[in-house]
Design a protein around this motif. Sequence first.
Motif, PDB file in Angstrom:
ATOM      1  N   PRO A 211       0.823  -1.226   0.000  1.00 30.22           N
ATOM      2  CA  PRO A 211       0.000   0.000   0.000  1.00 30.22           C
ATOM      3  C   PRO A 211       0.849   1.265   0.000  1.00 30.22           C
ATOM      4  O   PRO A 211       0.544   2.222  -0.711  1.00 30.22           O
ATOM      5  CB  PRO A 211      -0.809  -0.126   1.303  1.00 30.22           C
ATOM      6  N   GLU A 212       1.938   1.244   0.792  1.00 35.90           N
ATOM      7  CA  GLU A 212       2.807   2.422   0.862  1.00 35.90           C
ATOM      8  C   GLU A 212       3.428   2.731  -0.498  1.00 35.90           C
ATOM      9  O   GLU A 212       3.495   3.900  -0.914  1.00 35.90           O
ATOM     10  CB  GLU A 212       3.923   2.201   1.892  1.00 35.90           C
ATOM     11  N   ASP A 213       3.865   1.694  -1.202  1.00 35.67           N
ATOM     12  CA  ASP A 213       4.522   1.916  -2.485  1.00 35.67           C
ATOM     13  C   ASP A 213       3.528   2.283  -3.590  1.00 35.67           C
ATOM     14  O   ASP A 213       3.853   3.069  -4.480  1.00 35.67           O
ATOM     15  CB  ASP A 213       5.340   0.688  -2.886  1.00 35.67           C
ATOM     16  N   VAL A 214       2.327   1.748  -3.531  1.00 35.42           N
ATOM     17  CA  VAL A 214       1.292   2.158  -4.485  1.00 35.42           C
ATOM     18  C   VAL A 214       1.018   3.656  -4.318  1.00 35.42           C
ATOM     19  O   VAL A 214       0.958   4.409  -5.301  1.00 35.42           O
ATOM     20  CB  VAL A 214      -0.002   1.345  -4.292  1.00 35.42           C
ATOM     21  N   ASP A 215       0.859   4.079  -3.074  1.00 40.29           N
ATOM     22  CA  ASP A 215       0.624   5.495  -2.810  1.00 40.29           C
ATOM     23  C   ASP A 215       1.811   6.348  -3.256  1.00 40.29           C
ATOM     24  O   ASP A 215       1.634   7.436  -3.818  1.00 40.29           O
ATOM     25  CB  ASP A 215       0.360   5.720  -1.314  1.00 40.29           C
ATOM     26  N   ARG A 216       3.018   5.846  -3.015  1.00 39.45           N
ATOM     27  CA  ARG A 216       4.219   6.605  -3.392  1.00 39.45           C
ATOM     28  C   ARG A 216       4.288   6.787  -4.910  1.00 39.45           C
ATOM     29  O   ARG A 216       4.639   7.872  -5.396  1.00 39.45           O
ATOM     30  CB  ARG A 216       5.459   5.877  -2.863  1.00 39.45           C
ATOM     31  N   VAL A 217       3.950   5.758  -5.653  1.00 36.02           N
ATOM     32  CA  VAL A 217       3.961   5.845  -7.122  1.00 36.02           C
ATOM     33  C   VAL A 217       3.003   6.934  -7.607  1.00 36.02           C
ATOM     34  O   VAL A 217       3.343   7.761  -8.456  1.00 36.02           O
ATOM     35  CB  VAL A 217       3.581   4.490  -7.750  1.00 36.02           C
ATOM     36  N   PRO A 228      -3.963   6.712  -3.606  1.00 32.48           N
ATOM     37  CA  PRO A 228      -5.319   6.138  -3.656  1.00 32.48           C
ATOM     38  C   PRO A 228      -5.652   5.215  -2.495  1.00 32.48           C
ATOM     39  O   PRO A 228      -6.815   5.137  -2.094  1.00 32.48           O
ATOM     40  CB  PRO A 228      -5.325   5.381  -4.987  1.00 32.48           C
ATOM     41  N   ILE A 229      -4.659   4.540  -1.929  1.00 35.53           N
ATOM     42  CA  ILE A 229      -4.933   3.652  -0.796  1.00 35.53           C
ATOM     43  C   ILE A 229      -5.238   4.480   0.452  1.00 35.53           C
ATOM     44  O   ILE A 229      -6.188   4.208   1.192  1.00 35.53           O
ATOM     45  CB  ILE A 229      -3.745   2.704  -0.535  1.00 35.53           C
ATOM     46  N   THR A 230      -4.448   5.525   0.669  1.00 32.58           N
ATOM     47  CA  THR A 230      -4.727   6.443   1.788  1.00 32.58           C
ATOM     48  C   THR A 230      -6.085   7.106   1.604  1.00 32.58           C
ATOM     49  O   THR A 230      -6.863   7.231   2.553  1.00 32.58           O
ATOM     50  CB  THR A 230      -3.637   7.522   1.880  1.00 32.58           C
ATOM     51  N   LEU A 231      -6.361   7.531   0.389  1.00 33.37           N
ATOM     52  CA  LEU A 231      -7.643   8.183   0.105  1.00 33.37           C
ATOM     53  C   LEU A 231      -8.802   7.241   0.396  1.00 33.37           C
ATOM     54  O   LEU A 231      -9.822   7.651   0.961  1.00 33.37           O
ATOM     55  CB  LEU A 231      -7.686   8.646  -1.353  1.00 33.37           C
ATOM     56  N   ALA A 232      -8.658   5.972   0.027  1.00 36.79           N
ATOM     57  CA  ALA A 232      -9.710   4.984   0.309  1.00 36.79           C
ATOM     58  C   ALA A 232      -9.964   4.877   1.808  1.00 36.79           C
ATOM     59  O   ALA A 232     -11.114   4.821   2.261  1.00 36.79           O
ATOM     60  CB  ALA A 232      -9.311   3.622  -0.261  1.00 36.79           C
ATOM     61  N   ASP A 233      -8.882   4.853   2.596  1.00 37.40           N
ATOM     62  CA  ASP A 233      -9.024   4.810   4.054  1.00 37.40           C
ATOM     63  C   ASP A 233      -9.746   6.040   4.580  1.00 37.40           C
ATOM     64  O   ASP A 233     -10.554   5.951   5.507  1.00 37.40           O
ATOM     65  CB  ASP A 233      -7.645   4.715   4.710  1.00 37.40           C
ATOM     66  N   PHE A 234      -9.462   7.205   4.000  1.00 35.93           N
ATOM     67  CA  PHE A 234     -10.104   8.433   4.456  1.00 35.93           C
ATOM     68  C   PHE A 234     -11.575   8.476   4.053  1.00 35.93           C
ATOM     69  O   PHE A 234     -12.421   8.947   4.814  1.00 35.93           O
ATOM     70  CB  PHE A 234      -9.358   9.657   3.906  1.00 35.93           C
ATOM     71  N   ILE A 235     -11.901   8.014   2.859  1.00 34.60           N
ATOM     72  CA  ILE A 235     -13.297   7.977   2.402  1.00 34.60           C
ATOM     73  C   ILE A 235     -14.095   6.987   3.227  1.00 34.60           C
ATOM     74  O   ILE A 235     -15.249   7.221   3.583  1.00 34.60           O
ATOM     75  CB  ILE A 235     -13.368   7.604   0.910  1.00 34.60           C
TER      76      ILE A 235
END
Length: 283
Positions: A211-217, A228-235
Amino acid sequence: MTIKTVMVVGAGQMGSGIARVCAQSGFDVLLNDMNEAALQKGLSSMEKLLSRNVEKGKLAEEDKTAALERLTLSSDLKDARTCDLVIEAVVENMDVKANVFSELDRYAPAHAILASNTSSLPITEIAAVTNRSEQVIGMHFMNPVPIMKLVEIIRGLQTSDETYESIKSMTNQLHKSPVEVKDFPGFVSNRVLMPMINEAIYTVYEGVASPEDVDRVMKLGMNHPMGPITLADFIGLDTCLYIMEVLHEGFGDSKYRPCPLLRQYVKAGWLGKKSGRGFYQYN
């Protein structure tokens, strides 16, 4: 039609944000919720954020006071009888929204417009439970409401031009940017955003990257302010799943199939920031 008094149904994060923006823009506002604790929490949140803006020099103390004086708390939908516009901001569930709109149709005056803050559900179907479908429209605010400028205005099949123009004008009064959208699943925002989030979750599910690397990309490579993974957690992962199901059912296309990992996390109660754990952990 001139809109002077607005009721916002639902005192959660979205509802209290909408109420705050309306009150700051000079409208008389009734913030409605059946849950008294939710009402008090919504009011407390507004007072805290307005005070913070005063401290930062973004808002005058007298403007904060005036906004709060224009706000009234309500626990009865019958209070809609005094309103020109009602904006529904309850849970993203068609049965719940249909019940709210059916009641509002009974209590709101004949001239009143009924709007939904739905992020994905069909306005035409919501309007069908009322006897004023030409006065039903979508107003999809973005989160956080006081900061984000966009409002998707969704016209149902029977939404009149007069209703649309009234809501467009009111949106401009809120210092927001209205965008007219047709009544298709997910509208524009979530039809584009949610498949991206879903695909990001697939890359985690398939072991392509963490997840960290997907977000970093996406942050460093695509200049996204948030991965997008962080955003999903926030939504909220439950909200993401629900919208993907709406898209999948609405279009019948396998490209909208929710990722099994997303389903698994929701079943585990890992809903993101609001539950303390999603793809990341929150204290």
